[in-house]
Design a protein around this motif. Structure first.
Motif, short mmCIF file in Angstrom:
data_model
loop_
_atom_site.label_atom_id
_atom_site.label_comp_id
_atom_site.label_asym_id
_atom_site.label_seq_id
_atom_site.Cartn_x
_atom_site.Cartn_y
_atom_site.Cartn_z
N ILE A 224 0.84 -1.20 0.00
CA ILE A 224 0.00 0.00 0.00
C ILE A 224 0.88 1.25 0.00
O ILE A 224 1.76 1.41 0.86
CB ILE A 224 -0.95 0.01 1.20
CG1 ILE A 224 -1.91 -1.18 1.12
CG2 ILE A 224 -1.75 1.32 1.26
CD1 ILE A 224 -2.86 -1.30 2.30
N TYR B 111 -8.26 0.36 -0.58
CA TYR B 111 -7.24 -0.25 -1.42
C TYR B 111 -7.84 -0.76 -2.74
O TYR B 111 -8.87 -1.41 -2.75
CB TYR B 111 -6.58 -1.40 -0.66
CG TYR B 111 -5.44 -2.05 -1.40
CD1 TYR B 111 -4.44 -1.30 -2.01
CD2 TYR B 111 -5.34 -3.44 -1.48
CE1 TYR B 111 -3.39 -1.90 -2.67
CE2 TYR B 111 -4.30 -4.06 -2.14
CZ TYR B 111 -3.32 -3.28 -2.74
OH TYR B 111 -2.27 -3.88 -3.41
N LYS B 112 -7.18 -0.42 -3.84
CA LYS B 112 -7.54 -0.80 -5.20
C LYS B 112 -8.79 -0.08 -5.71
O LYS B 112 -9.29 -0.41 -6.79
CB LYS B 112 -7.73 -2.31 -5.33
CG LYS B 112 -6.46 -3.11 -5.09
CD LYS B 112 -6.68 -4.60 -5.38
CE LYS B 112 -5.44 -5.41 -5.13
NZ LYS B 112 -5.66 -6.85 -5.39
N TYR C 197 -7.80 5.24 -4.91
CA TYR C 197 -6.48 4.76 -4.51
C TYR C 197 -5.52 4.81 -5.69
O TYR C 197 -4.38 5.28 -5.56
CB TYR C 197 -6.54 3.34 -3.97
CG TYR C 197 -5.16 2.76 -3.72
CD1 TYR C 197 -4.48 3.04 -2.55
CD2 TYR C 197 -4.54 1.96 -4.69
CE1 TYR C 197 -3.20 2.54 -2.34
CE2 TYR C 197 -3.26 1.46 -4.49
CZ TYR C 197 -2.60 1.75 -3.31
OH TYR C 197 -1.32 1.26 -3.11
#
Length: 614
Positions: free
Chosen positions: A519, A528-529, A533
């Motif tokens: 990360i 996340y993703k 992000y």
């Protein structure tokens, strides 16, 4: 020649063996020092050619980079013309011509070591939020510093230049010049497009990893065809075409100047000399020479016919502005009296690629491989790992905007490297990555890895080069303005997602390719993703691919942003031209080193025509 390279590497290994506890960082440091020593010990050029400068030449070419070496060689074909080529850096040496070592060269004194101005929108993972912008300061210029990746771009790039009002620059017009300089050894190159007899060697590296095979297969499974991307259709996948020959870098210096060294008394080359000003008669607006600084002294040299700037997209606009050619108010602000008010320094363009890292269960390149005796011995025969340009193996082009069109105008290029940043700590310094970010994203992976760089090919953002002062020894201010246009951020994120999607293809599944799950510091508060992000990710990892161009734009007289006309003559100043990547009105969809060769070849013919030689 290759034996001398072997001696360089063998001596390095001997030095390293004296300290069995040498750490990786010390190995790299020792290597840099050895390259510098090699420049004087095993140099294929003399540091001083023994040429005494004369007071006046027919042509003065400023900058011995990709364009300058080619141009000087072509102009000196006329024995009646005296040509002076001036280079701020020194000679090219053997260590620089080993393709696998490309990334190390950015940390030597053959790099100008430019940096962009700080930003809160890009380069966020770099030291002081500033991207390093390497440029070659050496005979051969950035063709000695680059990764040797050879692409022409898309034929529509040049048709677009012509449509903007630049007569003679359509693909049909420039194709003969591509073919003129190419000495291609690519076996599947399309015969009606490729050049086979030119001075610039182009070939495939002979070493390939299982990773590159998986990448090529995955791209084909995604719908691309394996093809010659420098032929009629660009969109496709291929093992890399590179400016190499028998495992050696083929720079502009090697291609154009080595064959004529000592054979043309009418060509003088002055190294380690910085041109600080173009001499221009303020009454007639005519360029008549240059001021150069070398050995702590300043000299004037005159040109009977033309002064030609081939110093690149940073140094050329800087020199124009120092000489009184540029935005009038900006020049006054730094204490320079304007001679011609032109949009010099605007229209700055570059390609960026936020690297994506993966792990795999097959072998990738590690730093220790550089010092394996087997690899060194293979290189003596022109084969093996050392002939791989900076570990780049394969390349693919997509048109994300029209994925259903086979013959598209690519807006995404991916190139694959058979190694990771963890195994190449020189990258930490070369890219200027913050140490904490580097440690978080790349250290202690404990697995073989590889990288894919998804490069956006047709950015809409424009930056600018400005003078810091009227002192020619002060570096200019570089405003990259990445992501100033929202479409560039959008396609960068789409490019990352497209890259990751290849993991679903059988080709990559066969090598157990997986995204390196780290990360990004600074993005940890975002899901996340998520798209947010990845937007944050690309703003942090805004890696330049070193393709600066456009800062002395070619255009018709009706274009207020134009600096040169279609014959590359500077508007409002007689006997002054620009011949380098500065003149590109729009960046090409590929790596510009090849197109700069083309620009130089075409310019040489135009200059000969304008001076009644053809």
């Amino acid at each position: 020649m290759r034996t001398q390279q072997f001696v360089l590497i063998a001596c390095l290994l001997a030095n390293l063996n004296r300290d069995s506890n040498a750490q990786r960082g010390n190995i790299i440091t020792n290597f840099f020092e050895f390259l510098r020593r090699g420049q004087s010990d095993l140099n294929i050029e003399h540091v001083d050619d023994g040429v005494q400068l004369i007071n006046e030449y027919d042509f003065i070419v400023v900058g011995a980079g990709t364009a300058g070496c080619a141009l000087a060689a072509r102009l000196s074909e006329n024995p009646a013309w005296k040509v002076l080529l001036i280079e701020a850096g020194g000679p090219e040496n053997m260590g620089m011509d080993i393709p696998i070592l490309a990334h190390f060269l950015q940390l030597t004194d053959i790099n100008w070591n430019y940096r962009t101005q700080p930003s809160d929108k890009y380069c966020l993972a770099m030291n002081n939020r500033r991207c390093n912008w390497p440029r070659g300061k050496v005979m051969g210029g950035s063709s000695v510093l680059n990764y040797m990746m050879y692409t022409r771009g898309n034929r529509r790039d040049y048709d677009r230049w012509a449509a903007l009002g630049n007569e003679g620059w359509s693909y049909r017009d420039v194709l003969p010049y591509f073919r003129k300089y190419e000495g291609s050894e690519i076996p599947n190159a399309e015969p009606e497009f490729v050049g086979r007899r030119g001075p610039v060697k182009i070939g495939h590296p002979d070493w390939r990893s299982h990773i590159s095979e998986a990448f090529v297969r995955a791209a084909q499974e995604d719908g691309l065809k394996y093809r010659d991307y420098n032929g009629h259709i660009q969109t496709g996948v291929s093992y890399l075409q590179a400016t190499i020959h028998k495992g050696m870098r083929w720079s502009s210096n090697r291609a154009y100047l080595y064959p004529i060294k000592g054979k043309r008394a009418n060509l003088h080359v002055k190294k380690n000399a910085l041109v600080t000003k173009v001499l221009i008669d303020p009454n007639t607006k005519t360029a008549y020479g240059v001021v150069l600084s070398t050995g702590g002294q300043s000299y004037q040299v005159r040109a009977r016919r033309e002064v030609i700037l081939s110093a690149g997209a940073i140094n050329t606009p800087q020199l124009l502005m120092l000489s009184g050619i540029g935005p009038a108010q900006h020049l006054r602000d730094v204490g320079i009296k304007p001679i011609v008010d032109l949009a010099v320094g605007y229209n700055l363009q570059d390609h960026i690629a936020p690297a994506v890292s993966f792990t795999t269960n097959v072998s990738s390149i590690r730093t220790s491989d550089y010092f394996e005796a087997t690899n060194i011995m293979q290189y003596i025969d022109g084969k093996g790992l050392f002939g791989l340009p900076g570990a780049v193996e394969a390349i693919a082009f997509w048109d994300l905007s029209q994925p259903q069109v086979e013959d598209g105008w690519a807006d995404l290029e991916m190139f694959q490297l058979a190694g990771s940043f963890e195994e190449n700590p020189a990258t930490l310094r070369a890219f200027g990555i913050q140490l904490d970010t580097y440690n978080t994203m790349y250290r202690n992976v404990n697995s073989d890895g590889f990288m894919i760089f998804p490069m956006i090919l047709r950015p809409k953002s424009r930056g600018r080069v400005l003078l810091k002062s009227n002192n020619p020894f002060k570096y200019p201010l570089l405003h990259a303005n990445y992501f100033a246009h929202p479409d560039d951020l959008d396609i960068s994120v789409r490019a990352v997602l497209k890259t990751i999607s290849l993991l679903d293809r059988p080709g990559f599944k066969a090598i157990n390719a997986r995204l390196l799950e780290r990360i990004m510091p600074g993005c940890a508060k975002l899901p996340y993703k998520s798209r947010a992000y990845w937007e944050c990710y690309v703003r942090h990892f805004t890696y330049t691919i070193y393709h600066y161009c456009g800062t002395a734009k070619m255009g018709p007289p009706t274009d207020p942003a134009a600096v040169v006309d279609a014959r590359l003559r500077v508007y409002g100043v007689k006997r002054l031209r620009v011949v380098d990547a500065s003149i590109m009105p729009e960046i090409i969809a590929g790596h510009p080193n090849g197109p700069v060769f083309m620009i130089a070849e075409k310019a040489a013919d135009m200059i000969k025509q304008d001076n009644n030689y053809i």
